[in-house]
Write a protein that holds these residues in place. Structure first.
Motif, PDB file in Angstrom:
ATOM      1  N   LEU A  85       0.850  -1.198   0.000  1.00  0.00           N
ATOM      2  CA  LEU A  85       0.000   0.000   0.000  1.00  0.00           C
ATOM      3  C   LEU A  85       0.877   1.236   0.000  1.00  0.00           C
ATOM      4  CD1 LEU A  85      -2.660  -0.946   2.706  1.00  0.00           C
ATOM      5  CD2 LEU A  85      -2.789  -1.205   0.218  1.00  0.00           C
ATOM      6  N   GLY A  86       0.411   2.284  -0.623  1.00  0.00           N
ATOM      7  CA  GLY A  86       1.120   3.549  -0.483  1.00  0.00           C
ATOM      8  C   GLY A  86       1.392   4.305  -1.758  1.00  0.00           C
ATOM      9  N   SER A  87       1.522   3.624  -2.905  1.00  0.00           N
ATOM     10  CA  SER A  87       1.900   4.413  -4.076  1.00  0.00           C
ATOM     11  C   SER A  87       0.681   5.048  -4.732  1.00  0.00           C
ATOM     12  CB  SER A  87       2.658   3.544  -5.076  1.00  0.00           C
ATOM     13  OG  SER A  87       1.846   2.493  -5.513  1.00  0.00           O
ATOM     14  N   ASN A  88      -0.451   4.387  -4.658  1.00  0.00           N
ATOM     15  CA  ASN A  88      -1.683   4.892  -5.242  1.00  0.00           C
ATOM     16  C   ASN A  88      -2.813   4.590  -4.282  1.00  0.00           C
ATOM     17  OD1 ASN A  88      -1.871   6.322  -7.632  1.00  0.00           O
ATOM     18  ND2 ASN A  88      -1.196   4.562  -8.836  1.00  0.00           N
ATOM     19  N   CYS A  89      -4.024   5.017  -4.631  1.00  0.00           N
ATOM     20  CA  CYS A  89      -5.140   4.703  -3.750  1.00  0.00           C
ATOM     21  C   CYS A  89      -5.728   3.350  -4.159  1.00  0.00           C
ATOM     22  CB  CYS A  89      -6.193   5.801  -3.823  1.00  0.00           C
ATOM     23  SG  CYS A  89      -7.539   5.529  -2.667  1.00  0.00           S
ATOM     24  N   ALA A  90      -5.500   2.337  -3.323  1.00  0.00           N
ATOM     25  CA  ALA A  90      -5.971   0.978  -3.623  1.00  0.00           C
ATOM     26  C   ALA A  90      -7.437   0.829  -3.214  1.00  0.00           C
ATOM     27  CB  ALA A  90      -5.111  -0.035  -2.872  1.00  0.00           C
ATOM     28  N   LEU A  91      -8.010  -0.289  -3.650  1.00  0.00           N
ATOM     29  CA  LEU A  91      -9.420  -0.566  -3.323  1.00  0.00           C
ATOM     30  C   LEU A  91      -9.513  -1.861  -2.520  1.00  0.00           C
ATOM     31  CD1 LEU A  91     -12.466   0.060  -3.735  1.00  0.00           C
ATOM     32  CD2 LEU A  91     -12.318  -1.176  -5.918  1.00  0.00           C
ATOM     33  N   PHE A  92     -10.201  -1.781  -1.382  1.00  0.00           N
ATOM     34  CA  PHE A  92     -10.595  -2.958  -0.607  1.00  0.00           C
ATOM     35  C   PHE A  92     -12.110  -3.036  -0.798  1.00  0.00           C
ATOM     36  CE2 PHE A  92      -7.342  -2.681   3.204  1.00  0.00           C
ATOM     37  CZ  PHE A  92      -6.298  -2.452   2.332  1.00  0.00           C
ATOM     38  N   ALA A  93     -12.652  -4.214  -1.062  1.00  0.00           N
ATOM     39  CA  ALA A  93     -14.102  -4.295  -1.256  1.00  0.00           C
ATOM     40  C   ALA A  93     -14.604  -5.674  -0.891  1.00  0.00           C
ATOM     41  CB  ALA A  93     -14.462  -3.964  -2.708  1.00  0.00           C
ATOM     42  N   GLY A  94     -15.887  -5.723  -0.580  1.00  0.00           N
ATOM     43  CA  GLY A  94     -16.518  -6.998  -0.253  1.00  0.00           C
ATOM     44  C   GLY A  94     -17.787  -6.742   0.531  1.00  0.00           C
ATOM     45  N   PRO A  95     -18.444  -7.813   0.922  1.00  0.00           N
ATOM     46  CA  PRO A  95     -19.724  -7.632   1.608  1.00  0.00           C
ATOM     47  C   PRO A  95     -19.523  -7.171   3.049  1.00  0.00           C
ATOM     48  CG  PRO A  95     -19.124  -9.949   1.558  1.00  0.00           C
ATOM     49  CD  PRO A  95     -18.060  -9.223   0.773  1.00  0.00           C
ATOM     50  N   ALA A 108     -16.814 -11.326  -4.101  1.00  0.00           N
ATOM     51  CA  ALA A 108     -15.369 -11.307  -4.363  1.00  0.00           C
ATOM     52  C   ALA A 108     -15.095 -11.099  -5.854  1.00  0.00           C
ATOM     53  CB  ALA A 108     -14.732 -12.612  -3.886  1.00  0.00           C
ATOM     54  N   VAL A 109     -15.938 -11.682  -6.704  1.00  0.00           N
ATOM     55  CA  VAL A 109     -15.787 -11.456  -8.147  1.00  0.00           C
ATOM     56  C   VAL A 109     -16.031  -9.976  -8.454  1.00  0.00           C
ATOM     57  CG1 VAL A 109     -16.809 -11.949 -10.413  1.00  0.00           C
ATOM     58  CG2 VAL A 109     -16.330 -13.826  -8.819  1.00  0.00           C
ATOM     59  N   MET A 110     -17.071  -9.401  -7.854  1.00  0.00           N
ATOM     60  CA  MET A 110     -17.341  -7.966  -8.055  1.00  0.00           C
ATOM     61  C   MET A 110     -16.128  -7.132  -7.637  1.00  0.00           C
ATOM     62  SD  MET A 110     -21.153  -7.708  -6.377  1.00  0.00           S
ATOM     63  CE  MET A 110     -21.315  -5.925  -6.468  1.00  0.00           C
ATOM     64  N   ALA A 111     -15.552  -7.500  -6.494  1.00  0.00           N
ATOM     65  CA  ALA A 111     -14.400  -6.745  -5.980  1.00  0.00           C
ATOM     66  C   ALA A 111     -13.230  -6.858  -6.954  1.00  0.00           C
ATOM     67  CB  ALA A 111     -14.011  -7.272  -4.595  1.00  0.00           C
ATOM     68  N   ALA A 112     -12.925  -8.094  -7.363  1.00  0.00           N
ATOM     69  CA  ALA A 112     -11.771  -8.306  -8.244  1.00  0.00           C
ATOM     70  C   ALA A 112     -11.965  -7.622  -9.594  1.00  0.00           C
ATOM     71  CB  ALA A 112     -11.532  -9.805  -8.427  1.00  0.00           C
ATOM     72  N   MET A 113     -13.192  -7.710 -10.119  1.00  0.00           N
ATOM     73  CA  MET A 113     -13.483  -7.065 -11.424  1.00  0.00           C
ATOM     74  C   MET A 113     -13.306  -5.553 -11.350  1.00  0.00           C
ATOM     75  SD  MET A 113     -15.171  -9.283 -13.739  1.00  0.00           S
ATOM     76  CE  MET A 113     -16.615  -8.484 -14.353  1.00  0.00           C
ATOM     77  N   SER A 114     -13.442  -5.010 -10.161  1.00  0.00           N
ATOM     78  CA  SER A 114     -13.315  -3.561  -9.987  1.00  0.00           C
ATOM     79  C   SER A 114     -11.891  -3.154  -9.639  1.00  0.00           C
ATOM     80  CB  SER A 114     -14.260  -3.083  -8.883  1.00  0.00           C
ATOM     81  OG  SER A 114     -15.543  -3.576  -9.119  1.00  0.00           O
ATOM     82  N   ALA A 116     -10.088  -4.359  -7.071  1.00  0.00           N
ATOM     83  CA  ALA A 116      -9.743  -4.415  -5.646  1.00  0.00           C
ATOM     84  C   ALA A 116      -8.548  -5.331  -5.444  1.00  0.00           C
ATOM     85  CB  ALA A 116     -10.935  -4.915  -4.830  1.00  0.00           C
ATOM     86  N   VAL A 117      -7.771  -5.053  -4.407  1.00  0.00           N
ATOM     87  CA  VAL A 117      -6.624  -5.900  -4.079  1.00  0.00           C
ATOM     88  C   VAL A 117      -6.868  -6.674  -2.790  1.00  0.00           C
ATOM     89  CG1 VAL A 117      -4.894  -4.545  -5.319  1.00  0.00           C
ATOM     90  CG2 VAL A 117      -5.461  -3.925  -2.962  1.00  0.00           C
ATOM     91  N   VAL A 118      -7.826  -6.217  -2.015  1.00  0.00           N
ATOM     92  CA  VAL A 118      -8.132  -6.872  -0.736  1.00  0.00           C
ATOM     93  C   VAL A 118      -9.634  -7.102  -0.657  1.00  0.00           C
ATOM     94  CG1 VAL A 118      -8.066  -6.640   1.793  1.00  0.00           C
ATOM     95  CG2 VAL A 118      -6.148  -5.786   0.428  1.00  0.00           C
ATOM     96  N   LEU A 119     -10.002  -8.334  -0.270  1.00  0.00           N
ATOM     97  CA  LEU A 119     -11.407  -8.657  -0.020  1.00  0.00           C
ATOM     98  C   LEU A 119     -11.711  -8.364   1.440  1.00  0.00           C
ATOM     99  CD1 LEU A 119     -14.106 -10.064  -0.922  1.00  0.00           C
ATOM    100  CD2 LEU A 119     -13.085 -12.215  -0.097  1.00  0.00           C
ATOM    101  N   ARG A 120     -12.808  -7.662   1.694  1.00  0.00           N
ATOM    102  CA  ARG A 120     -13.249  -7.437   3.068  1.00  0.00           C
ATOM    103  C   ARG A 120     -14.519  -8.246   3.290  1.00  0.00           C
ATOM    104  NH1 ARG A 120     -16.102  -3.582   6.006  1.00  0.00           N
ATOM    105  NH2 ARG A 120     -17.359  -5.443   6.341  1.00  0.00           N
ATOM    106  N   GLY A 121     -14.885  -8.469   4.524  1.00  0.00           N
ATOM    107  CA  GLY A 121     -16.130  -9.165   4.812  1.00  0.00           C
ATOM    108  C   GLY A 121     -16.061  -9.744   6.206  1.00  0.00           C
ATOM    109  N   GLY A 122     -17.194  -9.736   6.881  1.00  0.00           N
ATOM    110  CA  GLY A 122     -17.209 -10.173   8.270  1.00  0.00           C
ATOM    111  C   GLY A 122     -17.793 -11.564   8.443  1.00  0.00           C
ATOM    112  N   ALA A 123     -17.056 -12.379   9.204  1.00  0.00           N
ATOM    113  CA  ALA A 123     -17.583 -13.674   9.646  1.00  0.00           C
ATOM    114  C   ALA A 123     -18.196 -13.505  11.039  1.00  0.00           C
ATOM    115  CB  ALA A 123     -16.460 -14.700   9.688  1.00  0.00           C
ATOM    116  N   PHE A 124     -17.602 -12.579  11.794  1.00  0.00           N
ATOM    117  CA  PHE A 124     -18.099 -12.223  13.128  1.00  0.00           C
ATOM    118  C   PHE A 124     -18.512 -10.759  13.058  1.00  0.00           C
ATOM    119  CE2 PHE A 124     -14.863 -15.498  13.613  1.00  0.00           C
ATOM    120  CZ  PHE A 124     -15.547 -16.444  14.371  1.00  0.00           C
ATOM    121  N   LYS A 125     -19.800 -10.481  13.230  1.00  0.00           N
ATOM    122  CA  LYS A 125     -20.291  -9.124  13.036  1.00  0.00           C
ATOM    123  C   LYS A 125     -20.741  -8.494  14.355  1.00  0.00           C
ATOM    124  CE  LYS A 125     -20.587  -7.244   9.902  1.00  0.00           C
ATOM    125  NZ  LYS A 125     -19.505  -6.473   9.239  1.00  0.00           N
ATOM    126  N   PRO A 126     -20.194  -7.329  14.677  1.00  0.00           N
ATOM    127  CA  PRO A 126     -20.703  -6.607  15.840  1.00  0.00           C
ATOM    128  C   PRO A 126     -22.028  -5.943  15.463  1.00  0.00           C
ATOM    129  CG  PRO A 126     -19.009  -5.322  14.744  1.00  0.00           C
ATOM    130  CD  PRO A 126     -19.171  -6.579  13.940  1.00  0.00           C
TER     131      PRO A 126
END
Ligand code: PEP
Ligand code: MN
Length: 342
Positions: A85-95, A108-114, A116-126
């Motif tokens: 991270l750091g040279s440009n503005c990266a994208l993290f995306a996911g549900p 994850a396909v939506m994220a990758a097609m856009s 994104a370099v990191v998938l986000r998403g919660g297995a444990f949700k507050p």
């Protein structure tokens, strides 16, 4: 850091040597009349001994800091999976939440097609309500890991409890500490001890200082790197879910030299404002924006109102790419390595 100069030193010459070390300085007289050069952004990190060895420097003063380990991250980039991270503005995306294996894969396909370099998403949700969907837990970690691998993405996911830490740490390249747990110091210690990079979300009512000191807890325990994630703070209005504090982002990035991620989804709480806020975050220096997306936002089990669909993800990708290309071209022109503005 501050260099106090010898009485007869030529401040301009000393400043020029420091520029050669990647340091920017600001000159002033202290109350005793001594000429001082303060090291200011966007300087590189420098050891006090290196500075003290510069001809003309009488002594080096270091302000006592409550966050020395955070300060030592100044200007340092961080690797998450295969991405730096750091040279440009990266994208993290996911549900928001991992709801089913197929939903996670589609997101994850939506994220990758856009791009994104990191998938986000919660297995444990507050969740505010004890009756709301709070994630599928351990099985969902596996869905997230598989979906990340299938799409060449790294994974960031939230750890809410020490009991789940090993499982989350085995599944993800980056551990997320959520807004509600920013000041859960025993959790911070345990998460830090894992040694991985941590995405530390800002508490909804946390001052910058409290946030930085929470980062210090993580680093003191051994975290590989702390990345600060602004996701909006409580404010006067309720028209947006939270108020995105872009001033704090600029300060963390440009004054404190930190890696900063901005989450416009939880700040806005509504999808129509996510792209404008993401672009504003990029403009003030965010190293990445992290957005929520869903293959069918109207069916989402949490935060559907702020989830982007495929078409909106494509629009975000186009806007981010265009801004990143413009910035890279401009930077190359400044470096003398590009042709566009040469
Ligand atoms: C999240 O990112 O999944 C989340 C719960 O956000 P926050 O901790 O910022 O509320
Ligand atoms: Mn959410």
């Amino acid at each position: 850091m501050l260099a106090v100069l010898d009485d007869n030193a030529d401040a301009a010459a000393v400043g020029a040597i420091m520029r050669g070390l990647g340091l920017w300085t600001q000159r002033y007289q202290d109350s005793a009349g001594a000429t001082c050069l303060a090291i200011v952004p966007p300087s590189q990190a420098v050891d006090a001994e290196v500075l003290a060895a510069v001809p003309g420097v009488a002594r080096v003063l270091q302000a006592a800091s409550a966050t020395p380990l955070v300060d030592a991250q100044f200007g340092r980039s961080v690797r998450v999976g295969g991405v730096t991270l750091g040279s440009n503005c990266a994208l993290f995306a996911g549900p928001c939440a991992a709801e089913s294996e197929s939903q996670v894969h589609a997101a994850a396909v939506m994220a990758a097609m856009s791009g994104a370099v990191v998938l986000r998403g919660g297995a444990f949700k507050p969740r505010t309500s004890p009756y709301a969907f709070s994630g599928h837990g351990l099985v969902a970690l596996q869905w997230l890991r598989d979906a990340a691998d299938a799409n060449g993405l790294a994974l960031v996911t939230e750890v809410m409890a020490v009991a789940h830490l090993d499982a989350v740490a085995n599944a993800a390249e980056m551990l997320q500490v959520g807004s509600r747990n920013m000041q859960n110091y025993s959790l911070l210690r345990a998460v830090g001890e894992v040694g991985k990079p941590v995405l530390l979300k800002r508490g909804a009512a946390a001052t910058l200082d409290e946030w930085l000191q929470a980062g210090e807890h993580l680093l003191a325990a051994g975290a590989g790197h702390v990345v600060f994630c602004e996701r909006g703070v409580r404010s006067v209005g309720r028209d947006t879910r939270n108020m995105l504090d872009l001033g704090a982002v600029a300060l963390l990035k440009h004054v404190r030299g930190q890696t900063v991620v901005v989450d416009p989804s939880h700040a806005a709480g509504r999808r129509d404002l996510v792209i404008p806020l993401a672009m504003a975050a990029r403009a003030v220096g965010a190293d990445a924006v992290m957005v929520e997306c869903h293959p069918h936002p109207s069916q989402a089990l949490s935060d559907g109102a702020q989830a982007l669909d495929s078409e909106e993800m494509a629009r975000l990708a186009t806007a981010l790419n265009a801004a990143n290309v413009e910035m890279t071209t401009h930077r190359r022109a400044l470096d003398g390595t590009g042709s566009a503005y040469a």
